[in-house]
Design a protein around this motif. Structure first.
Motif, mmCIF file in Angstrom:
data_model
loop_
_atom_site.group_PDB
_atom_site.id
_atom_site.type_symbol
_atom_site.label_atom_id
_atom_site.label_comp_id
_atom_site.label_asym_id
_atom_site.label_seq_id
_atom_site.Cartn_x
_atom_site.Cartn_y
_atom_site.Cartn_z
ATOM 1 N N UNK A 59 0.787 -1.242 0.000
ATOM 2 C CA UNK A 59 0.000 0.000 0.000
ATOM 3 C C UNK A 59 0.819 1.293 0.000
ATOM 4 N N UNK A 60 1.822 1.385 0.811
ATOM 5 C CA UNK A 60 2.619 2.619 0.899
ATOM 6 C C UNK A 60 3.339 2.903 -0.418
ATOM 7 N N UNK A 65 3.942 5.550 -5.751
ATOM 8 C CA UNK A 65 4.104 5.344 -7.197
ATOM 9 C C UNK A 65 2.930 5.945 -7.972
ATOM 10 N N UNK A 66 1.721 5.802 -7.467
ATOM 11 C CA UNK A 66 0.566 6.403 -8.156
ATOM 12 C C UNK A 66 0.681 7.918 -8.188
ATOM 13 N N UNK A 70 0.861 10.071 -11.528
ATOM 14 C CA UNK A 70 -0.205 11.057 -11.765
ATOM 15 C C UNK A 70 0.319 12.478 -11.878
ATOM 16 N N UNK A 71 1.462 12.766 -11.259
ATOM 17 C CA UNK A 71 1.981 14.138 -11.240
ATOM 18 C C UNK A 71 3.292 14.298 -12.008
ATOM 19 N N UNK A 72 3.619 13.295 -12.852
ATOM 20 C CA UNK A 72 4.832 13.389 -13.653
ATOM 21 C C UNK A 72 4.643 14.467 -14.719
ATOM 22 N N UNK A 73 5.610 15.286 -15.065
ATOM 23 C CA UNK A 73 7.022 15.278 -14.675
ATOM 24 C C UNK A 73 7.329 16.094 -13.417
ATOM 25 N N UNK A 74 6.337 16.813 -12.882
ATOM 26 C CA UNK A 74 6.604 17.622 -11.689
ATOM 27 C C UNK A 74 7.090 16.763 -10.524
ATOM 28 N N UNK A 75 6.610 15.516 -10.456
ATOM 29 C CA UNK A 75 6.953 14.632 -9.342
ATOM 30 C C UNK A 75 8.391 14.132 -9.379
ATOM 31 N N UNK A 76 9.121 14.444 -10.459
ATOM 32 C CA UNK A 76 10.549 14.100 -10.474
ATOM 33 C C UNK A 76 11.300 14.879 -9.408
ATOM 34 N N UNK A 77 10.777 16.033 -9.039
ATOM 35 C CA UNK A 77 11.355 16.821 -7.947
ATOM 36 C C UNK A 77 10.832 16.212 -6.655
ATOM 37 N N UNK A 78 11.725 15.650 -5.855
ATOM 38 C CA UNK A 78 11.317 14.904 -4.669
ATOM 39 C C UNK A 78 10.506 15.747 -3.682
ATOM 40 N N UNK A 79 10.817 17.015 -3.556
ATOM 41 C CA UNK A 79 10.048 17.872 -2.645
ATOM 42 C C UNK A 79 8.599 17.981 -3.121
ATOM 43 N N UNK A 80 8.411 18.054 -4.424
ATOM 44 C CA UNK A 80 7.055 18.109 -4.985
ATOM 45 C C UNK A 80 6.341 16.782 -4.761
ATOM 46 N N UNK A 98 9.351 9.123 1.624
ATOM 47 C CA UNK A 98 8.798 9.133 0.269
ATOM 48 C C UNK A 98 9.854 8.660 -0.731
ATOM 49 N N UNK A 99 11.084 9.159 -0.582
ATOM 50 C CA UNK A 99 12.163 8.732 -1.487
ATOM 51 C C UNK A 99 12.394 7.228 -1.376
ATOM 52 N N UNK A 100 12.388 6.717 -0.153
ATOM 53 C CA UNK A 100 12.621 5.290 0.072
ATOM 54 C C UNK A 100 11.493 4.450 -0.540
ATOM 55 N N UNK A 101 10.250 4.868 -0.332
ATOM 56 C CA UNK A 101 9.114 4.131 -0.887
ATOM 57 C C UNK A 101 9.176 4.112 -2.415
ATOM 58 N N UNK A 102 9.539 5.247 -3.024
ATOM 59 C CA UNK A 102 9.653 5.305 -4.479
ATOM 60 C C UNK A 102 10.784 4.404 -4.968
ATOM 61 N N UNK A 103 11.921 4.442 -4.274
ATOM 62 C CA UNK A 103 13.056 3.608 -4.648
ATOM 63 C C UNK A 103 12.678 2.126 -4.584
ATOM 64 N N UNK A 104 12.032 1.718 -3.508
ATOM 65 C CA UNK A 104 11.631 0.318 -3.362
ATOM 66 C C UNK A 104 10.591 -0.068 -4.411
ATOM 67 N N UNK A 105 9.648 0.833 -4.685
ATOM 68 C CA UNK A 105 8.618 0.562 -5.693
ATOM 69 C C UNK A 105 9.248 0.394 -7.070
ATOM 70 N N UNK A 106 10.173 1.274 -7.423
ATOM 71 C CA UNK A 106 10.835 1.170 -8.727
ATOM 72 C C UNK A 106 11.576 -0.158 -8.858
#
Length: 126
Positions: A59-60, A65-66, A70-80, A98-106
């Motif tokens: 879930x996390x 990842x969603x 949904x917010x790409x390309x703005x979501x490439x900026x981790x703060x965003x 958030x960075x860790x969850x994205x890294x694991x999801x990728x």
């Protein structure tokens, strides 16, 4: 059933929107050249597989990842991305989590694709 298929189509369209700019950004790289050589049917299959992989995330990681898609390309900026994840989850999220969850999801999406015969980590289809 209709709402589910509609949501899936929206997600696939969102993935298409993400993969288009990514492919253009990588067009002069080895990976980009491999992606460009894939026929339209194979590209569509990869997009469907990516969506399938995302749906299987915990879930996390699924949430992060969603929001990323949904917010790409703005979501490439981790703060965003952190800000949007916080907004969607209604909880103040840390940048680190958030960075860790994205890294694991990728990594899980890449592993899923490798199991299906696509290894983009090595620059293309095996």
């Amino acid at each position: 059933a209709i709402d589910g298929s509609r949501r899936q189509k929206v997600r696939l369209n969102a993935l298409d929107k993400v993969l288009g700019p990514v492919a253009r950004a990588l067009q002069d790289t080895h990976l980009g050249e491999k992606w460009q050589r894939l026929d339209a049917v194979t590209r569509k299959e990869v997009v469907v597989l990516i969506n399938d992989a995302i749906q299987q995330l915990p879930p996390r990681q699924l949430l992060v990842m969603r929001v990323f898609v949904d917010h790409y390309p703005e979501s490439e900026v981790m703060a965003t991305l952190r800000q949007e994840v916080s907004r969607v989850s209604k909880t103040e999220e840390s940048l680190t989590s958030v960075k860790r969850a994205l890294q694991e999801a990728r990594e899980k999406v890449r592993a899923f694709l490798r199991r299906k015969g696509y290894d983009f980590g090595k620059g293309g289809v095996e």
